[in-house]
Design a protein around this motif. Structure first.
Motif, PDB file in Angstrom:
ATOM      1  N   CYS A 488      54.430  31.564  35.496  1.00 23.58           N
ATOM      2  CA  CYS A 488      54.284  32.942  35.006  1.00 23.58           C
ATOM      3  C   CYS A 488      55.149  33.895  35.827  1.00 23.58           C
ATOM      4  O   CYS A 488      55.469  33.626  36.989  1.00 23.58           O
ATOM      5  CB  CYS A 488      52.829  33.396  35.029  1.00 23.58           C
ATOM      6  N   TYR A 580      44.806  31.354  35.517  1.00 27.73           N
ATOM      7  CA  TYR A 580      45.756  30.912  34.496  1.00 27.73           C
ATOM      8  C   TYR A 580      46.208  29.502  34.825  1.00 27.73           C
ATOM      9  O   TYR A 580      46.739  29.231  35.916  1.00 27.73           O
ATOM     10  CB  TYR A 580      46.963  31.849  34.445  1.00 27.73           C
ATOM     11  N   PRO A 582      48.877  27.018  33.638  1.00 30.93           N
ATOM     12  CA  PRO A 582      50.069  26.943  32.774  1.00 30.93           C
ATOM     13  C   PRO A 582      50.251  25.579  32.122  1.00 30.93           C
ATOM     14  O   PRO A 582      50.955  25.467  31.115  1.00 30.93           O
ATOM     15  CB  PRO A 582      51.205  27.244  33.749  1.00 30.93           C
ATOM     16  N   SER A 585      47.695  25.712  29.336  1.00 32.94           N
ATOM     17  CA  SER A 585      47.893  26.920  28.508  1.00 32.94           C
ATOM     18  C   SER A 585      46.557  27.590  28.217  1.00 32.94           C
ATOM     19  O   SER A 585      46.160  27.806  27.055  1.00 32.94           O
ATOM     20  CB  SER A 585      48.625  26.597  27.198  1.00 32.94           C
ATOM     21  N   ARG A 637      51.813  37.732  26.911  1.00 33.87           N
ATOM     22  CA  ARG A 637      51.699  38.606  28.080  1.00 33.87           C
ATOM     23  C   ARG A 637      50.260  39.062  28.254  1.00 33.87           C
ATOM     24  O   ARG A 637      49.601  39.439  27.285  1.00 33.87           O
ATOM     25  CB  ARG A 637      52.621  39.829  27.946  1.00 33.87           C
ATOM     26  N   ALA A 697      51.361  39.966  33.481  1.00 32.07           N
ATOM     27  CA  ALA A 697      51.840  38.602  33.698  1.00 32.07           C
ATOM     28  C   ALA A 697      52.372  38.037  32.383  1.00 32.07           C
ATOM     29  O   ALA A 697      51.684  38.095  31.353  1.00 32.07           O
ATOM     30  CB  ALA A 697      50.730  37.715  34.238  1.00 32.07           C
ATOM     31  N   ARG A 698      53.599  37.535  32.429  1.00 31.91           N
ATOM     32  CA  ARG A 698      54.134  36.816  31.266  1.00 31.91           C
ATOM     33  C   ARG A 698      53.818  35.342  31.469  1.00 31.91           C
ATOM     34  O   ARG A 698      54.271  34.720  32.446  1.00 31.91           O
ATOM     35  CB  ARG A 698      55.628  37.024  31.124  1.00 31.91           C
ATOM     36  N   LEU A 699      53.049  34.759  30.548  1.00 36.19           N
ATOM     37  CA  LEU A 699      52.514  33.406  30.682  1.00 36.19           C
ATOM     38  C   LEU A 699      53.511  32.421  30.082  1.00 36.19           C
ATOM     39  O   LEU A 699      53.463  32.105  28.887  1.00 36.19           O
ATOM     40  CB  LEU A 699      51.151  33.326  29.985  1.00 36.19           C
ATOM     41  N   ASN A 700      54.421  31.962  30.915  1.00 36.74           N
ATOM     42  CA  ASN A 700      55.503  31.099  30.422  1.00 36.74           C
ATOM     43  C   ASN A 700      55.038  29.677  30.151  1.00 36.74           C
ATOM     44  O   ASN A 700      55.624  28.972  29.330  1.00 36.74           O
ATOM     45  CB  ASN A 700      56.646  31.062  31.439  1.00 36.74           C
TER      46      ASN A 700
END
Length: 829
Positions: A488, A580, A582, A585, A637, A697-700
């Motif tokens: 993120c 989070y 990642p 997800s 996001r 936060a951008r959750l990549n």
């Protein structure tokens, strides 16, 4: 009154006139100054008006002007013979009645119908003085405020004996107007014009002076081509005469005789005028300084307040500690004390001082200078005139720059800027050589000015210092979160609630967790100030500690609530805690009375407020907390903030939340731009008083292909297998350059895990993201520690290798044991 010889090129009234005449006449006239409001009532009545018309100020103010200035007719009376004969064209202007052409007569002017300047001669009936021959000038004054009429008047009879040509010259005198530039010394005339006007503020005086100069300078006319500018004479005796009168008064007192009335009246008038002028100046200065708590702005205000009315040059010096914002300076200044020149105002041509004595320079002052005397005694130092010798001595402190031409021959006053009996700095005030030198009364005025300025500067200094302390405290409590975390990207913003309260209880944080996960936190302690900030620091530390233990969100908030109960009954805070993952997800969220976060979906740009169990604030006690799981996709996001961003007094918070959702969905080029868009949109609604903490936060996410996992048995040979599978995976990912270090360190961690595990299999995982992450899990809760290994020791070197070769490493407890991990920096492509 004074006599003088005027030689000038008079403007004349007719075209083509360019006559140079010489005439001996007086232009210095005792004047009465009167202000009349729109209703024809007197609003100002000078002492000259009292002498000319007999009424006191108390009797005149607020009364109709026509009752105080009864008009019996213009000069000459109808039954009198014109000095130029019956023919109106006889003489330079014809009959005196022609003077009415300058404007309406005095009676109509006083009646408030004047819209342009007028002048004339009138014969007034004054009690106990029969009829008085008066010269008068009237100026209409326009705004701001109500329109007024300025009337200047003089006793024409006093001029009869001053004119060498006798009565004929006297009869030819008439009041008139001319441009002040028509006479020699135009600038001096303009500068002396305020002496004619009633005492008032500088701004109002400047407006009236501008109007008078535009409408016409008052003059005495002897013919069409001969004019003398009027300068006021307040009837104040010259210095020698005043001294003689004071000596007579002292002698009378010594002999037990009464003081002559004229001496007593004069002393009272002079003292009243001097004191009033000083008080008005100090009052004006007080109103112009201290409008800001900014130290730099306050310094500029103080310097500009005294130039040019009190002095022509003002240089301000402050002690080094004051400029640096290091708190209150200790001790008496000495020859090593550094003084910073922080401001310089002057009336000289631009740039004359700037290169020689630039602002910002710091220097000490020797003991033999008047500046050192001022700063050590805390008293003003007066130098009536700077001699060549003193000028050379002062200039020697400026090395190669010769400041003697700037200071020699000027009058100097050095005044200390003090607060609480400590000298913060001083001001150097200089007057031009042609200006009257500073005197003892100026010394007193300067001391009072410096005392007020010192207090204002100290207030600004204290505010600047406290603001600096508050900012330092706030910065120390707010984390510096890296922009990139596992899976993120993060951006944050913090806004203090008010300029006077930079310390608050809002905070945000991001904590690295095992399994490439990240804990995201936003909290808000209720209240403001240092108490809230202190509680915020305690709660933030507690959250970081419990997050490192990998506690589930609901359990963490429950433990935090217990801690707040132990800290005190008044501790209340809201908190939103998010984990989070990642790889999965997924968001795991628990809420303690905080506003919900916003999710902006990457696929369609839609934003939504997450529907979460609200929970009770931290510190309430006895309330359970619930956690929910929310699925997310790469690119989504998450926006978390405190209520100070969305809550406005008098408005439903739902409006702010809707605005937050809408602004969060706005497309942006970067995370920082997206944060700025949200702040700009919600911060312009007005009414915000609370602090603001914002975390986005951008959750990549992390792709499955970037994760590799293995389960290892509790056999020592598994360390070799671990090294082999790690090397093979890194070659597959194109990271062969990391293979040697990664396999060595992974083998050390697996060896330790196999040795200390109690029965559960050991887990090995590699994650490729912004770094290469290697994690090893086992069921032993004991965290590893660095040991000192001697030359003959078999164990204790593994973690030393990890510490040397890894970019970062660590260990944390989990619900089933512990995780030990390390990171390696990816090679540049």
């Amino acid at each position: 009154m004074d006599r003088g010889t005027e030689r000038e090129a008079a403007p004349g009234r007719g075209a083509g006139d360019d006559v140079v005449t010489e005439h001996t006449a007086t232009g210095r006239v005792p004047l009465a100054v009167i202000l009349i409001d729109r209703d024809g009532l007197v609003s100002h009545w000078s002492r000259g008006a009292r002498r000319l018309f007999g009424a006191t100020k108390e009797e005149a103010i607020g009364q109709p002007a026509l009752d105080l200035l009864p008009v019996s007719g213009a000069l000459p009376d109808e039954d009198e013979t014109s000095p130029y004969g019956a023919d109106e064209q006889t003489g330079p202007y014809g009959a005196f009645a022609a003077y009415d052409g300058l404007g309406p007569d005095l009676e109509s002017s006083l009646d408030g119908r004047l819209s342009y300047p007028a002048a004339g001669r009138a014969r007034l009936t004054v009690p106990e003085r029969d009829r008085v021959d008066v010269l008068w000038w009237a100026y209409p004054l326009v705004g701001p405020g109500q329109e007024r009429l300025l009337v200047l008047a003089a006793d024409a009879g006093g001029l009869r004996q001053e004119l060498p040509e006798g009565d004929s010259a006297f009869e030819r005198i008439a009041p008139g107007f001319a441009h002040h530039t028509d006479f020699p010394g135009a600038d001096e005339l303009a500068r002396r014009l305020p002496e004619i006007l009633p005492s008032m503020s500088v701004d109002e005086s400047a407006r009236i002076v501008a109007q008078v100069l535009e409408l016409g300078y008052p003059v005495l006319e002897f013919s069409q081509n001969e004019r003398v500018p009027v300068t006021p004479d307040w009837g104040v005796a010259r210095r020698a005469e005043r001294k003689a009168r004071r000596e007579r008064a002292a002698l009378a007192v010594a002999e037990g005789l009464p003081v002559p009335q004229e001496v007593a009246d004069e002393g009272e008038d002079l003292e009243y005028v001097a004191v009033r002028e000083r008080l008005e100046f100090l009052n004006e200065v007080s109103g112009r300084i201290g409008t800001s708590l900014d130290l730099a702005q306050t310094i500029i205000e103080v310097s500009k307040a005294v130039v040019p009315k009190f002095t022509d040059v003002a240089g301000t010096y402050l002690r080094e500690q004051v400029v640096a914002g290091e708190g209150f300076p200790d001790g008496v200044p000495d020859t090593t004390t550094m003084w910073h020149r922080v401001a310089l105002e002057h009336t000289d041509e631009p740039g004359r001082w700037d290169d020689v004595v630039p602002v910002g320079e710091a220097m000490p002052f020797p003991a033999h200078t008047p500046f050192f005397q001022c700063m050590t005694t805390g008293e003003p130092v007066l130098v009536p005139r700077i001699s060549e010798q003193l000028g050379h001595m002062i200039a020697s402190q400026f090395e190669k720059r010769d400041i003697r031409p700037l200071i020699t021959g000027r009058s100097m006053l050095v005044v200390p800027l003090k607060a609480r009996n400590v000298v913060l700095g001083f001001m150097i005030l200089l007057r031009h050589p042609e200006r009257v030198e500073f005197n003892d009364m100026d010394r007193v005025t300067g001391a009072e000015l410096a005392a007020r300025a010192g207090l204002v500067l100290d207030n600004a200094r204290m505010y600047t210092y406290q603001e600096s302390v508050a900012e330092t405290l706030q910065d120390s409590m707010l984390p510096h979160i890296p922009a990139l975390m596992a899976g993120c990207d993060i951006a944050t913003r913090y806004l203090p609630g008010t300029l006077l309260g930079r310390v608050g209880g809002d905070w945000f944080d991001a904590v690295k967790l095992p399994g490439a996960r990240t804990a995201l936190v936003v909290g808000d302690v209720m209240g403001h100030g240092l108490n809230s900030a202190a509680m915020m620091g305690q709660l933030r530390t507690a959250v970081q500690t419990m997050a490192a233990m990998d506690l589930p969100p609901a359990q963490l908030l429950r433990n935090l609530d217990d801690l707040a109960q132990r800290l005190g009954d008044s501790y209340l805070a809201t908190c939103l805690y998010v984990i989070y993952d990642p790889i999965a997800s997924e968001l795991h969220i628990a809420n303690a009375g905080h506003i919900p976060p916003v999710i902006v979906r990457a696929d369609d740009g839609r934003s939504e407020l997450l529907d979460l169990p609200t929970g009770a604030p931290i510190g309430v006690g006895g309330v359970p907390f619930e956690a929910v799981r929310v699925r997310v996709e790469p690119g989504d996001r998450l926006v978390m903030c405190t209520d100070g961003l969305v809550e406005v007094r008098g408005e439903d918070i739902g409006v702010g939340l809707a605005t937050l959702s809408e602004s969060a969905a706005h497309p942006a080029a970067s995370m920082d731009d997206a944060c700025d868009t949200i702040i700009r949109t919600l911060n312009t609604r007005g009414g915000r008083k609370d602090d603001v903490a914002l975390l986005m936060a951008r959750l990549n996410g992390i792709e499955p292909d970037d994760v590799a996992e293995w389960r290892l048995t509790l056999d020592p040979v598994e360390a070799g297998r671990a090294r082999a599978v790690v090397r093979e995976q890194l070659h597959e990912w194109g990271l062969a350059k990391l293979a040697d270090n990664a396999t060595l360190l992974a083998g050390e961690l697996v060896t330790n895990a196999v040795r200390h595990s109690h029965g559960r299999r050991v887990a090995l995982r590699l994650v490729r993201g912004d770094t290469l992450l290697c994690e090893v899990d086992d069921d032993d809760p004991t965290l590893p520690s660095l040991l000192g290994a001697g030359p003959d020791d078999e164990f204790g070197r593994g973690l030393h290798l990890v510490g040397v070769l890894a970019r970062e490493w660590g260990a944390s407890r989990t619900t089933t044991g512990k995780t030990v991990w390390f990171e390696l920096t990816l090679p540049r492509r």
